[in-house]
Design a protein around this motif. Structure first.
Motif, PDB file in Angstrom:
ATOM      1  N   GLY A   1       0.791  -1.233   0.000  1.00  0.00           N
ATOM      2  CA  GLY A   1       0.000   0.000   0.000  1.00  0.00           C
ATOM      3  C   GLY A   1       0.817   1.274   0.000  1.00  0.00           C
ATOM      4  O   GLY A   1       0.264   2.365   0.041  1.00  0.00           O
ATOM      5  N   ARG A   2       2.117   1.145  -0.058  1.00  0.00           N
ATOM      6  CA  ARG A   2       2.972   2.329  -0.045  1.00  0.00           C
ATOM      7  C   ARG A   2       4.080   2.176  -1.079  1.00  0.00           C
ATOM      8  O   ARG A   2       4.697   1.116  -1.191  1.00  0.00           O
ATOM      9  N   VAL A   3       4.345   3.245  -1.805  1.00  0.00           N
ATOM     10  CA  VAL A   3       5.355   3.214  -2.863  1.00  0.00           C
ATOM     11  C   VAL A   3       6.730   2.895  -2.289  1.00  0.00           C
ATOM     12  O   VAL A   3       7.454   2.045  -2.822  1.00  0.00           O
ATOM     13  N   ASP A   4       7.109   3.577  -1.206  1.00  0.00           N
ATOM     14  CA  ASP A   4       8.454   3.360  -0.664  1.00  0.00           C
ATOM     15  C   ASP A   4       8.642   1.918  -0.186  1.00  0.00           C
ATOM     16  O   ASP A   4       9.692   1.308  -0.421  1.00  0.00           O
ATOM     17  N   GLN A   5       7.621   1.343   0.432  1.00  0.00           N
ATOM     18  CA  GLN A   5       7.730  -0.042   0.889  1.00  0.00           C
ATOM     19  C   GLN A   5       7.742  -1.000  -0.302  1.00  0.00           C
ATOM     20  O   GLN A   5       8.466  -2.001  -0.288  1.00  0.00           O
ATOM     21  N   ALA A   6       6.959  -0.689  -1.326  1.00  0.00           N
ATOM     22  CA  ALA A   6       6.935  -1.532  -2.530  1.00  0.00           C
ATOM     23  C   ALA A   6       8.290  -1.499  -3.231  1.00  0.00           C
ATOM     24  O   ALA A   6       8.776  -2.526  -3.714  1.00  0.00           O
ATOM     25  N   GLU A   7       8.903  -0.321  -3.293  1.00  0.00           N
ATOM     26  CA  GLU A   7      10.226  -0.212  -3.907  1.00  0.00           C
ATOM     27  C   GLU A   7      11.250  -1.044  -3.133  1.00  0.00           C
ATOM     28  O   GLU A   7      12.042  -1.780  -3.730  1.00  0.00           O
ATOM     29  N   ASP A   8      11.226  -0.914  -1.805  1.00  0.00           N
ATOM     30  CA  ASP A   8      12.163  -1.685  -0.982  1.00  0.00           C
ATOM     31  C   ASP A   8      11.937  -3.184  -1.151  1.00  0.00           C
ATOM     32  O   ASP A   8      12.896  -3.955  -1.307  1.00  0.00           O
ATOM     33  N   LEU A   9      10.676  -3.593  -1.115  1.00  0.00           N
ATOM     34  CA  LEU A   9      10.348  -5.007  -1.250  1.00  0.00           C
ATOM     35  C   LEU A   9      10.776  -5.528  -2.619  1.00  0.00           C
ATOM     36  O   LEU A   9      11.359  -6.608  -2.731  1.00  0.00           O
ATOM     37  N   THR A  10      10.529  -4.755  -3.665  1.00  0.00           N
ATOM     38  CA  THR A  10      10.909  -5.156  -5.021  1.00  0.00           C
ATOM     39  C   THR A  10      12.422  -5.324  -5.123  1.00  0.00           C
ATOM     40  O   THR A  10      12.905  -6.304  -5.694  1.00  0.00           O
ATOM     41  N   GLN A  11      13.165  -4.386  -4.561  1.00  0.00           N
ATOM     42  CA  GLN A  11      14.625  -4.480  -4.594  1.00  0.00           C
ATOM     43  C   GLN A  11      15.106  -5.711  -3.820  1.00  0.00           C
ATOM     44  O   GLN A  11      16.012  -6.420  -4.279  1.00  0.00           O
ATOM     45  N   ASP A  12      14.486  -5.964  -2.667  1.00  0.00           N
ATOM     46  CA  ASP A  12      14.868  -7.146  -1.881  1.00  0.00           C
ATOM     47  C   ASP A  12      14.603  -8.434  -2.661  1.00  0.00           C
ATOM     48  O   ASP A  12      15.427  -9.357  -2.657  1.00  0.00           O
ATOM     49  N   ILE A  13      13.473  -8.483  -3.323  1.00  0.00           N
ATOM     50  CA  ILE A  13      13.115  -9.673  -4.111  1.00  0.00           C
ATOM     51  C   ILE A  13      14.108  -9.861  -5.258  1.00  0.00           C
ATOM     52  O   ILE A  13      14.603 -10.972  -5.486  1.00  0.00           O
ATOM     53  N   CYS A  14      14.399  -8.771  -5.962  1.00  0.00           N
ATOM     54  CA  CYS A  14      15.337  -8.874  -7.088  1.00  0.00           C
ATOM     55  C   CYS A  14      16.725  -9.303  -6.625  1.00  0.00           C
ATOM     56  O   CYS A  14      17.402 -10.056  -7.326  1.00  0.00           O
ATOM     57  N   ALA A  15      17.125  -8.850  -5.449  1.00  0.00           N
ATOM     58  CA  ALA A  15      18.441  -9.239  -4.929  1.00  0.00           C
ATOM     59  C   ALA A  15      18.465 -10.709  -4.531  1.00  0.00           C
ATOM     60  O   ALA A  15      19.484 -11.390  -4.669  1.00  0.00           O
ATOM     61  N   ALA A  16      17.330 -11.230  -4.050  1.00  0.00           N
ATOM     62  CA  ALA A  16      17.268 -12.629  -3.604  1.00  0.00           C
ATOM     63  C   ALA A  16      16.927 -13.591  -4.735  1.00  0.00           C
ATOM     64  O   ALA A  16      17.140 -14.801  -4.612  1.00  0.00           O
ATOM     65  N   LEU A  17      16.399 -13.072  -5.825  1.00  0.00           N
ATOM     66  CA  LEU A  17      15.912 -13.917  -6.914  1.00  0.00           C
ATOM     67  C   LEU A  17      16.969 -14.846  -7.529  1.00  0.00           C
ATOM     68  O   LEU A  17      16.630 -15.990  -7.852  1.00  0.00           O
ATOM     69  N   PRO A  18      18.223 -14.446  -7.684  1.00  0.00           N
ATOM     70  CA  PRO A  18      19.198 -15.380  -8.264  1.00  0.00           C
ATOM     71  C   PRO A  18      19.323 -16.685  -7.460  1.00  0.00           C
ATOM     72  O   PRO A  18      19.516 -17.749  -8.042  1.00  0.00           O
ATOM     73  N   VAL A  19      19.174 -16.604  -6.162  1.00  0.00           N
ATOM     74  CA  VAL A  19      19.245 -17.813  -5.331  1.00  0.00           C
ATOM     75  C   VAL A  19      17.909 -18.545  -5.368  1.00  0.00           C
ATOM     76  O   VAL A  19      17.854 -19.768  -5.480  1.00  0.00           O
ATOM     77  N   LYS A  20      16.830 -17.789  -5.289  1.00  0.00           N
ATOM     78  CA  LYS A  20      15.496 -18.394  -5.258  1.00  0.00           C
ATOM     79  C   LYS A  20      15.139 -19.113  -6.555  1.00  0.00           C
ATOM     80  O   LYS A  20      14.456 -20.124  -6.542  1.00  0.00           O
TER      81      LYS A  20
END
Length: 179
Positions: A40-59
């Motif tokens: 529900g918040r842009v800043d949290q969505a941006e942080d979450l998206t970056q975290d996901i992209c950083a973890a995605l190579p392992v996942k």
């Protein structure tokens, strides 16, 4: 001919950086949109998206193609959002608990300061020789024998003075409580 997401995911899981890059280009906006809907918040969505992209190579190594890649990716985003919510809730509980601990610590410190203030006032009401004896033996700074040497009296005199001090302080406290 366009390579399917599932084929790109398999290649990315095997270390193909170009395949991984193509997947991110295709799905970055999708990840962000879902993250935004979940937070529900842009800043949290941006942080979450970056975290996901950083973890995605392992996942992505865990992608088994039992479902469409986008279904799997959505599950990754939902799980990441749930984890973020749990972390935030844990942090809030811990912070709240810390506030309680801090309030208790401050109350204890205030009580200790008040007790020390009372003791200092009470000490000033004692005769000088009792003040000296109490100052030397307070909180086990000196034994009765050590205080006796400093004061130039016998150890028995120091012990008697301490007994007299306790009686006087007890009486003073009771007198104050009765008022």
């Amino acid at each position: 001919m366009t390579t399917s997401d599932e084929d790109l995911a398999k290649a990315a899981a095997e270390g193909d950086a170009d395949a991984f890059s193509t997947l991110l280009q295709r799905h970055y906006d999708r990840i962000f949109r879902l993250a935004f809907r979940l937070t529900g918040r842009v800043d949290q969505a941006e942080d979450l998206t970056q975290d996901i992209c950083a973890a995605l190579p392992v996942k992505i190594i865990g992608f088994r193609a039992h479902a469409k890649f986008t279904t799997w990716l959505y599950r990754v985003v939902v799980n990441a959002a749930e984890d973020a919510r749990r972390r935030k809730a844990s942090y809030s509980r811990a912070a709240s608990g810390w506030g309680d601990v801090e309030q208790m610590r401050r109350a204890e410190a205030a009580d200790a300061a008040e007790a020390l203030d009372w003791l200092q006032r009470a000490m000033r009401s004692l005769p000088p020789e009792l003040q000296d004896t109490l100052a030397l033996t307070l909180e086990d700074e000196m034994t009765h024998a050590e205080a006796a040497v400093v004061l130039g009296v016998s150890e028995g005199t120091v012990s008697w003075r301490m007994s007299d001090i306790r009686k006087r302080l007890r009486a003073l406290r009771q007198e104050e409580l009765a008022q």
